[in-house]
Design a protein around this motif. Structure first.
Motif, PDB file in Angstrom:
ATOM      1  N   SER A  23       0.893  -1.253   0.001  1.00  0.00           N
ATOM      2  CA  SER A  23       0.026   0.252   0.006  1.00  0.00           C
ATOM      3  C   SER A  23       0.762   1.395   0.039  1.00  0.00           C
ATOM      4  N   PHE A  87      -0.294   4.196   6.898  1.00  0.00           N
ATOM      5  CA  PHE A  87      -1.667   3.590   6.896  1.00  0.00           C
ATOM      6  C   PHE A  87      -1.872   2.988   5.474  1.00  0.00           C
ATOM      7  N   VAL A  89      -4.601   0.067   2.904  1.00  0.00           N
ATOM      8  CA  VAL A  89      -5.554  -0.785   2.880  1.00  0.00           C
ATOM      9  C   VAL A  89      -4.797  -1.585   1.338  1.00  0.00           C
ATOM     10  N   ARG A  94      -9.956  -1.992  -1.319  1.00  0.00           N
ATOM     11  CA  ARG A  94     -10.111  -0.601  -1.247  1.00  0.00           C
ATOM     12  C   ARG A  94     -11.505  -0.285  -1.672  1.00  0.00           C
ATOM     13  N   ARG A  95     -11.978   0.978  -0.897  1.00  0.00           N
ATOM     14  CA  ARG A  95     -13.417   1.479  -1.208  1.00  0.00           C
ATOM     15  C   ARG A  95     -14.499   0.458  -0.471  1.00  0.00           C
ATOM     16  N   GLY A  97     -14.794   0.712   2.967  1.00  0.00           N
ATOM     17  CA  GLY A  97     -14.974   1.208   4.125  1.00  0.00           C
ATOM     18  C   GLY A  97     -14.008   0.962   5.078  1.00  0.00           C
ATOM     19  N   GLY A  99     -10.690   1.661   5.437  1.00  0.00           N
ATOM     20  CA  GLY A  99      -9.800   2.715   5.922  1.00  0.00           C
ATOM     21  C   GLY A  99     -10.623   3.751   6.725  1.00  0.00           C
ATOM     22  N   ARG A 100     -12.010   4.035   6.453  1.00  0.00           N
ATOM     23  CA  ARG A 100     -12.468   4.657   7.262  1.00  0.00           C
ATOM     24  C   ARG A 100     -12.718   4.264   8.575  1.00  0.00           C
ATOM     25  N   TYR A 137       0.552   9.238  -3.631  1.00  0.00           N
ATOM     26  CA  TYR A 137      -0.808   8.662  -2.891  1.00  0.00           C
ATOM     27  C   TYR A 137      -2.077   9.411  -3.327  1.00  0.00           C
ATOM     28  N   LYS A 142      -7.595  11.944  -1.481  1.00  0.00           N
ATOM     29  CA  LYS A 142      -9.199  11.876  -1.653  1.00  0.00           C
ATOM     30  C   LYS A 142      -9.671  11.535  -0.459  1.00  0.00           C
ATOM     31  N   LYS A 146     -12.278  13.744   2.277  1.00  0.00           N
ATOM     32  CA  LYS A 146     -13.418  13.137   2.465  1.00  0.00           C
ATOM     33  C   LYS A 146     -13.716  13.111   3.989  1.00  0.00           C
TER      34      LYS A 146
HETATM   35  C1  LIG Z   1      -6.238   5.807   1.355  1.00  0.00           C
HETATM   36  C2  LIG Z   1      -6.568   4.372   1.492  1.00  0.00           C
HETATM   37  C3  LIG Z   1      -6.091   3.976   2.760  1.00  0.00           C
HETATM   38  C4  LIG Z   1      -8.156   4.569   1.706  1.00  0.00           C
HETATM   39  O1  LIG Z   1      -8.646   3.291   1.997  1.00  0.00           O
HETATM   40  P1  LIG Z   1     -10.072   2.598   1.672  1.00  0.00           P
HETATM   41  O2  LIG Z   1     -10.305   1.565   2.812  1.00  0.00           O
HETATM   42  O3  LIG Z   1     -10.168   2.412   0.354  1.00  0.00           O
HETATM   43  O4  LIG Z   1     -10.949   3.722   1.998  1.00  0.00           O
HETATM   44  P2  LIG Z   1     -12.676   3.772   2.164  1.00  0.00           P
HETATM   45  O5  LIG Z   1     -13.195   2.568   1.747  1.00  0.00           O
HETATM   46  O6  LIG Z   1     -12.763   3.799   3.790  1.00  0.00           O
HETATM   47  O7  LIG Z   1     -12.888   5.298   1.874  1.00  0.00           O
HETATM   48  C5  LIG Z   1     -13.575   6.040   2.768  1.00  0.00           C
HETATM   49  C6  LIG Z   1     -14.084   7.468   1.866  1.00  0.00           C
HETATM   50  O8  LIG Z   1     -12.991   8.065   1.312  1.00  0.00           O
HETATM   51  C7  LIG Z   1     -13.097   8.502  -0.051  1.00  0.00           C
HETATM   52  N1  LIG Z   1     -12.157   7.716  -0.754  1.00  0.00           N
HETATM   53  C8  LIG Z   1     -11.282   6.776  -0.637  1.00  0.00           C
HETATM   54  N2  LIG Z   1     -10.516   6.368  -1.739  1.00  0.00           N
HETATM   55  C9  LIG Z   1     -10.898   7.118  -2.600  1.00  0.00           C
HETATM   56  C10 LIG Z   1     -10.451   7.409  -4.006  1.00  0.00           C
HETATM   57  N3  LIG Z   1      -9.650   6.476  -4.582  1.00  0.00           N
HETATM   58  N4  LIG Z   1     -11.062   8.162  -4.784  1.00  0.00           N
HETATM   59  C11 LIG Z   1     -12.030   9.258  -4.255  1.00  0.00           C
HETATM   60  N5  LIG Z   1     -12.526   8.921  -2.845  1.00  0.00           N
HETATM   61  C12 LIG Z   1     -11.932   7.875  -2.069  1.00  0.00           C
HETATM   62  C13 LIG Z   1     -14.426   8.002  -0.507  1.00  0.00           C
HETATM   63  O9  LIG Z   1     -15.486   9.016  -0.032  1.00  0.00           O
HETATM   64  C14 LIG Z   1     -14.731   6.773   0.580  1.00  0.00           C
HETATM   65  O10 LIG Z   1     -16.167   6.598   0.674  1.00  0.00           O
HETATM   66  P3  LIG Z   1     -17.252   5.812  -0.286  1.00  0.00           P
HETATM   67  O11 LIG Z   1     -16.467   4.861  -0.834  1.00  0.00           O
HETATM   68  O12 LIG Z   1     -18.356   5.618   0.522  1.00  0.00           O
HETATM   69  O13 LIG Z   1     -17.474   6.931  -1.148  1.00  0.00           O
HETATM   70  C15 LIG Z   1      -6.044   3.430   0.521  1.00  0.00           C
HETATM   71  O14 LIG Z   1      -6.606   4.093  -0.664  1.00  0.00           O
HETATM   72  C16 LIG Z   1      -4.686   3.017   0.462  1.00  0.00           C
HETATM   73  O15 LIG Z   1      -4.245   2.184   1.217  1.00  0.00           O
HETATM   74  N6  LIG Z   1      -4.047   3.801  -0.292  1.00  0.00           N
HETATM   75  C17 LIG Z   1      -2.387   3.544  -0.425  1.00  0.00           C
HETATM   76  C18 LIG Z   1      -1.655   3.733   0.900  1.00  0.00           C
HETATM   77  C19 LIG Z   1      -1.575   5.218   1.225  1.00  0.00           C
HETATM   78  O16 LIG Z   1      -1.872   6.223   0.444  1.00  0.00           O
HETATM   79  N7  LIG Z   1      -1.289   5.649   2.400  1.00  0.00           N
HETATM   80  C20 LIG Z   1      -0.752   6.784   3.099  1.00  0.00           C
HETATM   81  C21 LIG Z   1       0.774   7.257   2.733  1.00  0.00           C
HETATM   82  S1  LIG Z   1       1.048   8.585   3.561  1.00  0.00           S
END
Ligand SMILES: CC(C)(COP(=O)(O)OP(=O)(O)OC[C@H]1O[C@@H](n2cnc3c(N)ncnc32)[C@H](O)[C@@H]1OP(=O)(O)O)[C@@H](O)C(=O)NCCC(=O)NCCS
Length: 315
Positions: A23, A87, A89, A94-95, A97, A99-100, A137, A142, A146
């Motif tokens: 991730s 952090f 996922v 992903r998407r 919930g 991460g939330r 990232y 995003k 949110k």
């Molecule tokens: C950032 C991250 C942890 C989000 O985890 P996730 O489990 O997918 O997030 P969730 O499903 O809980 O998302 C919660 C809300 O955030 C927003 N969101 C999350 N990812 C999004 C995306 N790619 N595009 C737009 N909105 C997004 C949405 O509003 C989402 O709610 P919805 O799906 O009901 O619309 C994941 O994308 C990830 O692991 N990214 C790579 C690692 C990273 O960037 N780490 C941080 C380094 S500093």
């Protein structure tokens, strides 16, 4: 299938490293880093290194949240501050919930412990990156927007090629002018320590003190030939310093009353020249603001990563 958010357990180690590397792909780690910079951090509380895992399965998501449990020298406990330093996922989860839920659980725990503001990710000493790299990232940006996070600062990481590096004539002339005004720039000696350490703590921060102490323990302890530590001295008093180990440069700083006279420039160029003689052909650092970036550009540094320091105010 029920995905549970729970504290990290020793048996999660291999799964967490795999998840972290799948991730946080620009900031991969190995088990040694996990053990030394996360698990052995005295500020780590198992309650705030959380994983999301299916029953009996490997973690699919994690969040590493920190609050101070031991003071950083006289900077203290900073009890109103908390940090999230990493952090992620798994891409295929992903998407959904996850991460939330991880963030809600981590923020609840930090808030219950008294944190009012949470930052991603400038936690000293064990931060991995200063903030979210929006180019690496974009999903995280995003996601955080949110969830109500706001950007607080925009530091950059820079790098310079040192092959063929020379101190320009005007910087040599500057060093001579400073010398004629009684300001010498030279390698640190043990005799500087009684003045140097309070200078760093009082002029800069306890984190810079800790950083300098780490290098000086090596230099004056078992000895080290991969680091350079320079001081600027005026009338027997330390007025600036600069440090480097292997390819990593910095931090460096000059007393506020003596800035804009070229002391920082001479410290920087002398240190880079010294690095090349030790066989280091590039120099980099992780974190600077816009003003210092201009000085670094004069020495051939260019931006390699940018970061968004993110802030969440507990409602
Ligand atoms: C950032 C991250 C942890 C989000 O985890 P996730 O489990 O997918 O997030 P969730 O499903 O809980 O998302 C919660 C809300 O955030 C927003 N969101 C999350 N990812 C999004 C995306 N790619 N595009 C737009 N909105 C997004 C949405 O509003 C989402 O709610 P919805 O799906 O009901 O619309 C994941 O994308 C990830 O692991 N990214 C790579 C690692 C990273 O960037 N780490 C941080 C380094 S500093």
């Amino acid at each position: 299938m029920t995905t549970q958010v729970r504290p990290y357990r020793g048996t999660d180690e291999a799964g967490l490293v795999r998840l972290w590397n799948a991730s946080m792909i620009y900031d991969r780690i190995n088990v040694t880093v996990l053990r030394t910079r996360v698990l052995l951090d005295p500020n780590l509380h198992p309650d705030t290194l959380l994983v999301a895992a299916d029953n009996g399965g490997a973690p699919a998501g994690f969040v590493l949240a920190i609050r101070r449990r031991v003071p950083l020298f006289l900077q203290g406990l900073e009890p109103e501050l908390g940090w999230i330093t990493a952090f992620g996922v798994l891409p295929e989860r992903r998407r959904q919930g996850i991460g939330r839920r991880l963030f809600a659980a981590a923020l609840d725990r930090l808030a219950a412990a008294g944190c009012r503001t949470v930052l991603i990710a400038p936690y000293t000493p064990n931060y991995f990156i200063p903030g979210v790299d929006p180019d690496a990232y974009p999903e995280a940006m995003k996601f955080l927007e949110k969830l109500g996070w706001e950007q607080q600062a925009a530091p950059v990481s820079m790098r310079a090629e040192l092959t063929g590096f020379q101190i320009p004539l005007e910087v040599e002339a500057l060093a001579q002018r400073l010398s004629s005004e009684g300001i010498e720039i030279r390698p640190v000696t043990a005799a500087d320590l009684p003045d140097l350490m309070p200078f760093i703590a009082e002029t800069f921060s306890w984190d810079w003190y800790r950083f300098a102490q780490e290098y000086l323990l090596e230099l004056f302890g078992r000895g080290a030939d991969d680091l350079c530590f320079l001081v600027a001295v005026q009338g027997g008093r330390i007025v600036g310093y600069c440090q480097q180990r292997r390819e990593r440069f910095g931090p460096f700083g000059v007393h506020p009353s003596l800035r804009n006279q070229g002391i920082g420039r001479v410290l920087l160029f002398r240190c880079l020249a010294d690095m090349l003689t030790k066989g280091f052909h590039c120099a980099w650092f992780l974190w600077t603001g816009r003003d210092a970036a201009r000085l670094y550009e004069m020495a051939g540094f260019h931006t390699v990563r940018r970061f968004a320091v993110m802030r969440y105010v507990v409602p």
